[in-house]
Design a protein around this motif. Structure first.
Motif, PDB file in Angstrom:
ATOM      1  N   VAL A 169      -6.102  10.642  31.514  1.00 57.55           N
ATOM      2  CA  VAL A 169      -6.241  11.788  32.224  1.00 57.55           C
ATOM      3  C   VAL A 169      -6.146  11.324  33.723  1.00 57.55           C
ATOM      4  O   VAL A 169      -7.293  10.535  34.106  1.00 57.55           O
ATOM      5  CB  VAL A 169      -7.550  12.586  31.865  1.00 57.55           C
ATOM      6  N   LEU A 170      -5.219  11.895  34.444  1.00 55.37           N
ATOM      7  CA  LEU A 170      -5.256  11.590  35.789  1.00 55.37           C
ATOM      8  C   LEU A 170      -5.803  12.907  36.519  1.00 55.37           C
ATOM      9  O   LEU A 170      -5.391  14.100  36.555  1.00 55.37           O
ATOM     10  CB  LEU A 170      -3.922  11.452  36.536  1.00 55.37           C
ATOM     11  N   TYR A 171      -6.891  12.691  37.213  1.00 56.03           N
ATOM     12  CA  TYR A 171      -7.705  13.779  37.970  1.00 56.03           C
ATOM     13  C   TYR A 171      -7.122  13.423  39.388  1.00 56.03           C
ATOM     14  O   TYR A 171      -7.421  12.538  40.076  1.00 56.03           O
ATOM     15  CB  TYR A 171      -9.118  13.343  38.112  1.00 56.03           C
ATOM     16  N   SER A 172      -6.519  14.426  39.745  1.00 55.69           N
ATOM     17  CA  SER A 172      -5.927  14.560  40.961  1.00 55.69           C
ATOM     18  C   SER A 172      -5.959  15.735  42.114  1.00 55.69           C
ATOM     19  O   SER A 172      -6.753  16.795  41.521  1.00 55.69           O
ATOM     20  CB  SER A 172      -4.237  14.555  40.924  1.00 55.69           C
ATOM     21  N   ARG A 173      -5.632  15.721  43.145  1.00 55.72           N
ATOM     22  CA  ARG A 173      -5.848  16.717  44.112  1.00 55.72           C
ATOM     23  C   ARG A 173      -4.193  17.102  44.758  1.00 55.72           C
ATOM     24  O   ARG A 173      -3.420  16.063  45.076  1.00 55.72           O
ATOM     25  CB  ARG A 173      -6.625  16.431  45.325  1.00 55.72           C
ATOM     26  N   ASP A 174      -3.863  18.316  45.335  1.00 55.13           N
ATOM     27  CA  ASP A 174      -2.605  18.662  46.013  1.00 55.13           C
ATOM     28  C   ASP A 174      -2.426  17.843  47.020  1.00 55.13           C
ATOM     29  O   ASP A 174      -1.155  17.437  47.132  1.00 55.13           O
ATOM     30  CB  ASP A 174      -2.560  20.154  46.002  1.00 55.13           C
ATOM     31  N   ASP A 175      -3.468  17.614  47.964  1.00 56.87           N
ATOM     32  CA  ASP A 175      -3.160  16.861  49.122  1.00 56.87           C
ATOM     33  C   ASP A 175      -3.169  15.315  49.008  1.00 56.87           C
ATOM     34  O   ASP A 175      -3.155  14.661  49.975  1.00 56.87           O
ATOM     35  CB  ASP A 175      -4.138  17.313  50.153  1.00 56.87           C
ATOM     36  N   CYS A 176      -3.108  14.916  47.870  1.00 58.91           N
ATOM     37  CA  CYS A 176      -3.286  13.311  47.562  1.00 58.91           C
ATOM     38  C   CYS A 176      -1.979  12.578  47.584  1.00 58.91           C
ATOM     39  O   CYS A 176      -1.301  12.663  46.667  1.00 58.91           O
ATOM     40  CB  CYS A 176      -4.186  13.035  46.295  1.00 58.91           C
ATOM     41  N   SER A 177      -1.710  11.915  48.625  1.00 59.92           N
ATOM     42  CA  SER A 177      -0.461  11.135  48.556  1.00 59.92           C
ATOM     43  C   SER A 177      -0.450   9.948  47.524  1.00 59.92           C
ATOM     44  O   SER A 177       0.297   9.599  47.173  1.00 59.92           O
ATOM     45  CB  SER A 177      -0.006  10.657  50.194  1.00 59.92           C
ATOM     46  N   TRP A 178      -1.657   9.416  47.290  1.00 59.62           N
ATOM     47  CA  TRP A 178      -1.913   8.210  46.482  1.00 59.62           C
ATOM     48  C   TRP A 178      -1.812   8.781  45.122  1.00 59.62           C
ATOM     49  O   TRP A 178      -1.261   8.122  44.323  1.00 59.62           O
ATOM     50  CB  TRP A 178      -3.260   7.924  46.690  1.00 59.62           C
ATOM     51  N   CYS A 179      -1.927  10.075  44.899  1.00 64.15           N
ATOM     52  CA  CYS A 179      -1.764  10.667  43.390  1.00 64.15           C
ATOM     53  C   CYS A 179      -0.169  10.661  43.576  1.00 64.15           C
ATOM     54  O   CYS A 179       0.340  10.439  42.161  1.00 64.15           O
ATOM     55  CB  CYS A 179      -2.302  11.761  43.481  1.00 64.15           C
ATOM     56  N   GLU A 180       0.534  11.089  44.425  1.00 68.95           N
ATOM     57  CA  GLU A 180       2.030  11.123  44.262  1.00 68.95           C
ATOM     58  C   GLU A 180       2.482   9.671  43.707  1.00 68.95           C
ATOM     59  O   GLU A 180       3.638   9.656  43.065  1.00 68.95           O
ATOM     60  CB  GLU A 180       2.584  11.878  45.475  1.00 68.95           C
TER      61      GLU A 180
END
Length: 141
Positions: A30-41
């Motif tokens: 599971v990737l716990y992410s945020r909409d404003d997270c460029s590292w997540c992208e």
């Protein structure tokens, strides 16, 4: 040529996703992410997107948005939201990748952040291997 954004399947029912992963004999990643997270992208595009599209993937990949109140069923079958569940799991920083078993137990240490990008693939591979080994030991003989 512009790289298209990578998308992962967003989990709405962790209990069902964990059962599906268990039926396949793989951990639930599971990737716990945020909409404003460029590292997540970057993580989606370079590692988790390709992994999630591999039919022989060594893990079932899902995404959970920490900054949204998306309705969610947790591992115990209780209704909650993605934001509340993230807090419960102590996922404070994005991206965080966790590896879960059938009942939601953590199978390997979470990978927090996207530091040392050159080695991230190795960290991911090692955590998946550790998770799979733990699942194998849990399997009834």
């Amino acid at each position: 040529m512009e790289a298209r954004p990578a998308f992962l399947t967003e989990t709405r029912d962790l209990a069902a996703d964990a059962r599906l992963a268990a039926a396949r004999g793989v951990p639930l990643l599971v990737l716990y992410s945020r909409d404003d997270c460029s590292w997540c992208e970057k993580l989606r595009r370079e590692h988790l997107g390709p992994l999630s599209r591999d039919p022989a993937a060594p893990a079932l990949v899902r995404e959970l948005h920490m900054d949204r109140a998306t309705p969610l069923v947790d591992f115990a079958g209780r209704r909650t939201t993605s934001a509340d569940f993230s807090q419960q799991m102590q996922a404070r920083f994005a991206p965080t990748v966790m590896f879960h078993g059938r009942d939601g137990e953590q199978l390997a240490e979470a990978i927090v952040g996207f530091r040392l990008a050159d080695f991230y693939g190795a960290y991911l591979e090692r955590a998946i291997q550790e998770s799979r080994a733990k699942l194998e030991r849990q399997r009834p003989q």
